[in-house]
Design a protein around this motif. Structure first.
Motif, PDB file in Angstrom:
ATOM      1  N   GLY A 192      47.921  28.933  40.140  1.00  0.00           N
ATOM      2  CA  GLY A 192      47.723  28.687  38.718  1.00  0.00           C
ATOM      3  C   GLY A 192      48.130  27.288  38.297  1.00  0.00           C
ATOM      4  O   GLY A 192      48.624  26.492  39.099  1.00  0.00           O
ATOM      5  N   PHE A 217      50.222  38.628  23.091  1.00  0.00           N
ATOM      6  CA  PHE A 217      49.374  39.318  24.072  1.00  0.00           C
ATOM      7  C   PHE A 217      50.122  40.549  24.576  1.00  0.00           C
ATOM      8  O   PHE A 217      51.304  40.469  24.919  1.00  0.00           O
ATOM      9  N   HIS A 261      50.113  43.156  27.591  1.00  0.00           N
ATOM     10  CA  HIS A 261      49.586  43.508  28.917  1.00  0.00           C
ATOM     11  C   HIS A 261      49.939  44.971  29.144  1.00  0.00           C
ATOM     12  O   HIS A 261      51.113  45.297  29.303  1.00  0.00           O
ATOM     13  N   ASP A 283      44.666  48.612  31.171  1.00  0.00           N
ATOM     14  CA  ASP A 283      43.798  47.518  31.631  1.00  0.00           C
ATOM     15  C   ASP A 283      44.619  46.263  31.926  1.00  0.00           C
ATOM     16  O   ASP A 283      44.117  45.147  31.824  1.00  0.00           O
ATOM     17  N   GLY A 284      45.877  46.463  32.276  1.00  0.00           N
ATOM     18  CA  GLY A 284      46.786  45.335  32.504  1.00  0.00           C
ATOM     19  C   GLY A 284      46.337  44.422  33.632  1.00  0.00           C
ATOM     20  O   GLY A 284      46.635  43.228  33.627  1.00  0.00           O
ATOM     21  N   VAL A 285      45.616  44.965  34.602  1.00  0.00           N
ATOM     22  CA  VAL A 285      45.205  44.175  35.766  1.00  0.00           C
ATOM     23  C   VAL A 285      43.853  43.503  35.539  1.00  0.00           C
ATOM     24  O   VAL A 285      43.655  42.350  35.909  1.00  0.00           O
ATOM     25  N   MET A 286      42.925  44.222  34.923  1.00  0.00           N
ATOM     26  CA  MET A 286      41.559  43.692  34.842  1.00  0.00           C
ATOM     27  C   MET A 286      41.181  43.153  33.462  1.00  0.00           C
ATOM     28  O   MET A 286      40.150  42.485  33.329  1.00  0.00           O
ATOM     29  N   GLY A 287      41.971  43.437  32.458  1.00  0.00           N
ATOM     30  CA  GLY A 287      41.694  42.882  31.137  1.00  0.00           C
ATOM     31  C   GLY A 287      40.268  43.129  30.696  1.00  0.00           C
ATOM     32  O   GLY A 287      39.785  44.256  30.728  1.00  0.00           O
ATOM     33  N   LEU A 300      37.534  42.665  32.116  1.00  0.00           N
ATOM     34  CA  LEU A 300      36.602  43.164  33.136  1.00  0.00           C
ATOM     35  C   LEU A 300      36.814  44.654  33.433  1.00  0.00           C
ATOM     36  O   LEU A 300      36.083  45.247  34.216  1.00  0.00           O
ATOM     37  N   PRO A 304      36.315  48.275  33.550  1.00  0.00           N
ATOM     38  CA  PRO A 304      35.177  49.093  33.126  1.00  0.00           C
ATOM     39  C   PRO A 304      35.578  50.489  32.623  1.00  0.00           C
ATOM     40  O   PRO A 304      34.796  51.166  31.985  1.00  0.00           O
ATOM     41  N   LEU A 325      53.192  33.472  23.040  1.00  0.00           N
ATOM     42  CA  LEU A 325      52.849  32.132  23.524  1.00  0.00           C
ATOM     43  C   LEU A 325      52.690  31.237  22.302  1.00  0.00           C
ATOM     44  O   LEU A 325      51.723  31.370  21.558  1.00  0.00           O
TER      45      LEU A 325
END
Lengths: 458, 103
Positions: free
Chosen positions: A45, A350, A352, A357-361, A363, A365, A381
């Motif tokens: 990152g 934000f 999480h 959906d903490g991992v895929m946000g 995306l 499905p 932030l």
């Protein structure tokens, strides 16, 4: 005339990941012509480049380098280290240089080292921008002068050319700033007249060391042997082998298109590439070609600080809250806007939600939550650390006691594993430059030479 | 009868390809499975877009790579790695919807 074989020892996938001593010594026994390692990646990152910090541990970087440099000096094998400090800005380069200086001192070593800074001045990037020599990579926004100003360090991924210049000066060790991963493996063989396509493709595989073997490992050694018209891969631990499949599969890794691997000044073209199993865990690769581009492009990288982060980690086991989690979080955000008298305040917040959906946000499905408990990481932030601390604190307390519709458990909505519950994370960075720069075919990066005699820098 | 992709594939993974792209690899167990998937276009832009609920335009490439019996799909990353709202810096845990593919 058939060229002699050229052997390259790659001890580890990233400098500081470590490697077994036995594998390294097995490599040294084969009398390699080069020891090379890649130390960098953008994978962890934007923080590490932006903040000028290494993503590997100093002790282990030193441990890896000590093996490599001591063996290199003793056996007169050149050592090339690419992307010092993980991101390869001047600050990372100096961090790694100091480690090597310590190693030289502690082991009374005599050698010469080339140091190649790869930072590009913001002024030069702006000139290139004005002259239309900056091209964004796919999905990257057009570069602006403000982005350039906001960026902390601008680095260029250098190709083999500046390393070759350093090696021509007879340097025993070459330490570079940001470097195209395969270049540190390919520079010396290219200088000696080996095919650049084969040398770079071999470097592309060796930069991950034994990750491309099976079973793969990022902390074990691999050997690559260049011949006139092929290269041969072998693992240096008896527990691993290279297979056609493992070598070919690695060519896919982290790339957009496995047939075309773009790099400084051109691409490795693998359309006619073949893999052949030689037995005993060895694989021979043929047909890789280097195709230069008309203009000589280098990739620039940079990151900018976008604020400060504070987080709080909490969980819920309440079935009523879990069933209504989206609504609850939305209402908490609205409440925070009201409390702070700023209807955009929650834009800096934000959630999480692990178990949802903490991992895929975006995306993800699957809209239905099936978990019986959820982990919620509250992230604030903000432009300053104080603001982030405040927002995280208010979000945490609001959510803890929020009276959502249908609530039965009225003592508190969240389970905290830690006290203090809020964690100050510090500066947050975002990639701000990821563009190609047409260098007008100039070699922009010159090395400087440091000589060590019996451990003392002269 | 439809069969699940895990019968045919031995590797299903995702990863960043740089900070602005996300790339998915499916490596098949045999040349035959690879050819079957390729000829029947089992992996295509339309199904992939539906699987991840993204516009087809966000799918950059689908490349069939015979040397590794593999297909590679590269898409636009929803945000650049590490940008606000990030959930997976390395992009290494975005593969699970691919387990639902049937052939």
């Amino acid at each position: 005339m058939t060229k002699k074989e050229f052997k390259v020892l790659s001890p580890t996938a990233i400098l500081g990941y470590g490697f077994p001593e036995a594998s390294f010594l097995r490599g040294i026994e084969q009398k390699p012509d080069l020891i090379a390692v890649d130390a960098g990646s953008t994978d962890p990152g934007p923080f590490y480049l932006g903040a000028g910090k290494a993503f590997t541990d100093r002790e282990f970087v030193k441990r890896d380098l000590k093996y490599m440099i001591c063996a290199g000096v003793e056996h007169k094998i050149p050592v090339v280290v690419g992307t010092a400090g993980g991101s390869g800005a001047d600050v990372h380069l100096e961090w790694c240089r100091q480690i090597i200086e310590e190693i030289a001192k502690e082991n009374n070593l005599t050698f010469s080292m080339a140091v190649i800074p790869c930072d590009v001045s913001k002024e030069n990037v702006k000139i290139a921008l004005d002259e239309g020599r900056i091209v964004p990579l796919a999905y990257v926004p057009e570069l602006t002068k403000k982005d350039i100003d906001d960026t902390t360090y601008v680095v260029a991924q250098i190709g083999p050319e500046p390393i070759i210049e350093a090696l021509k000066d007879g340097c025993d060790v070459v330490l570079t700033g940001r470097c195209y991963d395969p270049a540190c493996f390919a520079a010396l063989p290219i200088m000696k007249g080996y095919d650049p396509g084969l040398a770079l493709h071999m470097g592309k595989i060796l930069e991950c060391a034994a990750i491309a073997a099976t079973p793969g490992s990022g902390s074990d050694c691999a050997m690559g042997t260049l011949t006139e018209d092929s290269f041969i891969l072998e693992a240096l631990s008896p527990d691993r082998v290279f297979t056609c499949e493992s070598a070919a599969a690695h060519t896919l890794y982290e790339k957009t298109d496995p047939y075309h691997l773009p790099g400084p000044g051109g691409e490795i073209n693998l359309e006619n590439c073949s893999f052949k199993d030689l037995g005993n865990g060895r694989v021979e690769v043929k047909g890789s070609k280097f195709v230069p581009t008309e203009k000589f492009y280098l990739k620039l990288e940079g990151a900018k600080c976008i604020g400060y982060r504070t987080i709080s980690i909490a969980g819920t086991h309440d079935p009523i809250m879990i069933a209504n989690i989206d609504k609850v979080l939305q209402q908490v955000k609205e409440r925070i806007n009201v409390l702070s008298g700023d209807n955009k305040r929650s834009d800096n917040l934000f959630f999480h939600v692990y178990g949802k959906d903490g991992v895929m946000g975006s995306l993800e499905p699957n809209p239905n939550v099936k978990s019986h408990e959820l982990c919620i990481v509250i992230e604030a932030l903000c432009p300053t650390q104080d603001q982030a601390n405040t927002l995280c604190s208010v979000a945490r307390s609001t959510m803890l006691h929020y009276g959502y519709e249908g609530r039965v458990s009225t003592a508190g909505n969240l389970a905290f594993p830690f006290s203090p519950s809020d964690i100050t994370v510090g500066k947050v960075f975002e990639f701000s430059i990821y563009h190609l720069m047409d260098t007008k075919n100039e070699i922009l990066f010159k090395h400087r030479i440091e000589k060590y005699e019996q451990g003392t820098r002269k | 009868m439809k069969r699940n992709i895990t019968e045919a594939a031995k590797v299903i993974r995702s990863k960043n390809a740089g900070p602005y792209e996300l790339t998915f690899d499916i490596m098949f167990k045999t040349k035959e499975y690879f050819e079957h998937f390729k000829e029947n276009k089992v992996i295509n832009k339309k199904m992939f877009a539906e699987l991840y609920k993204i516009p087809e335009a966000d799918i950059m490439t689908i490349v069939w790579f015979a040397p590794a019996n593999a297909v590679k799909v590269t898409i636009k990353r929803p945000i650049s790695s590490g940008a606000p709202g990030e959930t997976d810096i390395y992009g290494a845990q975005q593969h699970a919807p691919l387990f639902n593919i049937e052939f």
